[in-house]
Design a protein around this motif. Structure first.
Motif, PDB file in Angstrom:
ATOM      1  N   HIS A 163     -22.494  27.012  -9.036  1.00  8.36           N
ATOM      2  CA  HIS A 163     -22.913  28.056  -9.969  1.00  8.36           C
ATOM      3  C   HIS A 163     -22.583  29.458  -9.473  1.00  8.36           C
ATOM      4  N   SER A 164     -22.201  29.572  -8.203  1.00  7.65           N
ATOM      5  CA  SER A 164     -21.901  30.898  -7.661  1.00  7.65           C
ATOM      6  C   SER A 164     -20.629  30.898  -6.819  1.00  7.65           C
ATOM      7  N   SER A 165     -19.724  29.969  -7.114  1.00  6.48           N
ATOM      8  CA  SER A 165     -18.466  29.906  -6.375  1.00  6.48           C
ATOM      9  C   SER A 165     -17.602  31.125  -6.690  1.00  6.48           C
ATOM     10  N   ARG A 166     -16.549  31.312  -5.885  1.00  2.00           N
ATOM     11  CA  ARG A 166     -15.645  32.442  -6.127  1.00  2.00           C
ATOM     12  C   ARG A 166     -14.993  32.355  -7.489  1.00  2.00           C
ATOM     13  N   ARG A 167     -14.645  31.150  -7.927  1.00  3.37           N
ATOM     14  CA  ARG A 167     -13.997  30.995  -9.240  1.00  3.37           C
ATOM     15  C   ARG A 167     -14.959  31.358 -10.359  1.00  3.37           C
ATOM     16  N   VAL A 168     -16.219  30.998 -10.203  1.00  2.00           N
ATOM     17  CA  VAL A 168     -17.211  31.356 -11.217  1.00  2.00           C
ATOM     18  C   VAL A 168     -17.416  32.868 -11.238  1.00  2.00           C
ATOM     19  N   GLN A 169     -17.502  33.487 -10.070  1.00  3.60           N
ATOM     20  CA  GLN A 169     -17.665  34.937 -10.024  1.00  3.60           C
ATOM     21  C   GLN A 169     -16.475  35.641 -10.679  1.00  3.60           C
ATOM     22  N   GLU A 170     -15.275  35.112 -10.463  1.00  7.54           N
ATOM     23  CA  GLU A 170     -14.092  35.701 -11.087  1.00  7.54           C
ATOM     24  C   GLU A 170     -14.143  35.546 -12.610  1.00  7.54           C
ATOM     25  N   PHE A 171     -14.581  34.382 -13.080  1.00  7.50           N
ATOM     26  CA  PHE A 171     -14.725  34.162 -14.525  1.00  7.50           C
ATOM     27  C   PHE A 171     -15.718  35.165 -15.113  1.00  7.50           C
ATOM     28  N   LEU A 172     -16.831  35.372 -14.437  1.00 12.31           N
ATOM     29  CA  LEU A 172     -17.843  36.302 -14.938  1.00 12.31           C
ATOM     30  C   LEU A 172     -17.310  37.731 -14.947  1.00 12.31           C
ATOM     31  N   ARG A 173     -16.496  38.087 -13.966  1.00  9.31           N
ATOM     32  CA  ARG A 173     -15.896  39.428 -13.966  1.00  9.31           C
ATOM     33  C   ARG A 173     -14.921  39.591 -15.124  1.00  9.31           C
ATOM     34  N   GLN A 174     -14.157  38.529 -15.419  1.00  4.57           N
ATOM     35  CA  GLN A 174     -13.204  38.592 -16.526  1.00  4.57           C
ATOM     36  C   GLN A 174     -13.907  38.735 -17.873  1.00  4.57           C
ATOM     37  N   HIS A 175     -15.119  38.220 -17.958  1.00  2.44           N
ATOM     38  CA  HIS A 175     -15.903  38.314 -19.202  1.00  2.44           C
ATOM     39  C   HIS A 175     -17.126  39.183 -18.935  1.00  2.44           C
ATOM     40  N   ALA A 176     -16.866  40.361 -18.439  1.00  3.51           N
ATOM     41  CA  ALA A 176     -17.922  41.267 -17.993  1.00  3.51           C
ATOM     42  C   ALA A 176     -18.958  41.484 -19.085  1.00  3.51           C
ATOM     43  N   GLY A 177     -20.202  41.224 -18.725  1.00  4.31           N
ATOM     44  CA  GLY A 177     -21.293  41.472 -19.656  1.00  4.31           C
ATOM     45  C   GLY A 177     -21.630  40.331 -20.575  1.00  4.31           C
ATOM     46  N   ARG A 178     -20.755  39.326 -20.692  1.00  4.51           N
ATOM     47  CA  ARG A 178     -21.011  38.227 -21.632  1.00  4.51           C
ATOM     48  C   ARG A 178     -22.043  37.241 -21.090  1.00  4.51           C
ATOM     49  N   PHE A 179     -22.114  37.072 -19.771  1.00  9.27           N
ATOM     50  CA  PHE A 179     -23.028  36.102 -19.182  1.00  9.27           C
ATOM     51  C   PHE A 179     -23.956  36.788 -18.179  1.00  9.27           C
ATOM     52  N   GLN A 180     -25.198  36.328 -18.161  1.00  9.91           N
ATOM     53  CA  GLN A 180     -26.123  36.733 -17.119  1.00  9.91           C
ATOM     54  C   GLN A 180     -26.806  35.479 -16.598  1.00  9.91           C
ATOM     55  N   LEU A 181     -26.674  35.239 -15.301  1.00  9.08           N
ATOM     56  CA  LEU A 181     -27.235  34.054 -14.669  1.00  9.08           C
ATOM     57  C   LEU A 181     -28.573  34.400 -14.018  1.00  9.08           C
ATOM     58  N   HIS A 182     -29.588  33.604 -14.324  1.00  7.56           N
ATOM     59  CA  HIS A 182     -30.924  33.805 -13.784  1.00  7.56           C
ATOM     60  C   HIS A 182     -31.250  32.612 -12.893  1.00  7.56           C
ATOM     61  N   PHE A 183     -31.170  32.804 -11.595  1.00 14.14           N
ATOM     62  CA  PHE A 183     -31.356  31.703 -10.655  1.00 14.14           C
ATOM     63  C   PHE A 183     -32.836  31.468 -10.388  1.00 14.14           C
ATOM     64  N   LEU A 184     -33.251  30.231 -10.594  1.00 15.77           N
ATOM     65  CA  LEU A 184     -34.625  29.846 -10.337  1.00 15.77           C
ATOM     66  C   LEU A 184     -34.909  29.834  -8.836  1.00 15.77           C
ATOM     67  N   PRO A 185     -36.155  29.982  -8.451  1.00 20.68           N
ATOM     68  CA  PRO A 185     -36.494  29.816  -7.026  1.00 20.68           C
ATOM     69  C   PRO A 185     -36.187  28.388  -6.579  1.00 20.68           C
ATOM     70  N   PRO A 186     -35.972  28.171  -5.293  1.00 20.50           N
ATOM     71  CA  PRO A 186     -35.715  26.803  -4.815  1.00 20.50           C
ATOM     72  C   PRO A 186     -36.844  25.855  -5.195  1.00 20.50           C
ATOM     73  N   TYR A 187     -36.458  24.616  -5.457  1.00 18.67           N
ATOM     74  CA  TYR A 187     -37.406  23.543  -5.763  1.00 18.67           C
ATOM     75  C   TYR A 187     -38.280  23.885  -6.970  1.00 18.67           C
ATOM     76  N   SER A 188     -37.618  24.228  -8.082  1.00 22.67           N
ATOM     77  CA  SER A 188     -38.344  24.563  -9.311  1.00 22.67           C
ATOM     78  C   SER A 188     -37.854  23.743 -10.504  1.00 22.67           C
ATOM     79  N   PRO A 189     -37.664  22.424 -10.365  1.00 24.75           N
ATOM     80  CA  PRO A 189     -37.137  21.639 -11.490  1.00 24.75           C
ATOM     81  C   PRO A 189     -38.051  21.633 -12.703  1.00 24.75           C
ATOM     82  N   ASP A 190     -39.359  21.786 -12.486  1.00 20.00           N
ATOM     83  CA  ASP A 190     -40.290  21.754 -13.612  1.00 20.00           C
ATOM     84  C   ASP A 190     -40.141  22.972 -14.513  1.00 20.00           C
TER      85      ASP A 190
END
Length: 215
Positions: A128-155
């Motif tokens: 979810h945070s690889s270099r290729r993903v970061q590059e994709f997000l830069r190419q589509h600046a502003g279209r996506f915002q990722l909200h990372f949950l705290p560790p161990y929060s499947p519920d």
């Protein structure tokens, strides 16, 4: 860590207070979106040809036979479930890597051409945070915002419940002899679920032999 920032790879445990603050910040955003913005829960699921063994229904006095194919084969799905529960998108791959996640991002982008921003609530898995993903997000600046949950929060990731239903209804004690047959059943199940959530009545009650895509 602020909502939308890259995940913290530190091994330092997150305190309960910090975890609660982060969750409140994320859900405050996704439950109060500006006009035309959309939000989804995102996660991946592993599908194994070797069946999951578990409790199942069977006639009294009979024992269900589950055959293990032997050499295991795998497929992977990435899914996005709308925060309001009314929309479901799924992509599949033979590998669980950045390509799988990027395919889902592209599907979301095409699915919402008029959305100024697409929010994703997701875990800290590396793809979810690889270099290729970061590059994709830069190419589509502003279209996506990722909200990372705290560790161990499947519920707190509602799509996890959907994956549990897939295992309970399809992969547990299954009798498929090929991964292709199993994936047809999995995708059929998800396609019916997507129709149900969108309020569309599914056409067939039996799994079609050639079902290839979900949602």
């Amino acid at each position: 860590m602020r909502a939308g920032a890259w995940p913290d790879r530190s091994s330092v445990p997150v305190s309960k207070a910090r975890k609660a603050r982060r969750l409140r910040a994320i859900f405050k955003i996704v439950h109060h979106l500006p006009a035309r913005e959309v939000a989804y829960f995102e996660d991946e699921i592993d599908i194994h040809l070797n069946p999951r063994i578990g409790r199942d229904w069977m006639l009294r006095g009979q024992q269900k036979l589950v055959v293990t194919p032997g050499q295991n084969r795998k497929r992977y799905l990435a899914g996005a479930l709308a925060v309001d529960g009314h929309d479901l998108l799924v992509v599949q791959s033979e590998r669980k890597n950045s390509d799988l996640f990027l395919a889902l991002l592209e599907k979301l982008r095409l699915h919402h051409p008029g959305a100024p921003r697409i929010h994703l609530v997701l875990d800290n898995y590396g793809i979810h945070s690889s270099r290729r993903v970061q590059e994709f997000l830069r190419q589509h600046a502003g279209r996506f915002q990722l909200h990372f949950l705290p560790p161990y929060s499947p519920d707190h990731n509602k799509i996890e419940r959907l994956w549990r239903e897939v295992h309970a209804n399809v992969t547990r004690n299954h009798r498929c002899t090929t991964i292709e047959d199993l994936m047809r059943r999995v995708l059929w199940h998800l396609r019916r679920e997507a129709c149900r959530r969108r309020g569309n009545r599914p056409i067939n009650r039996r799994a079609p032999r050639n079902a290839q895509v979900a949602a």
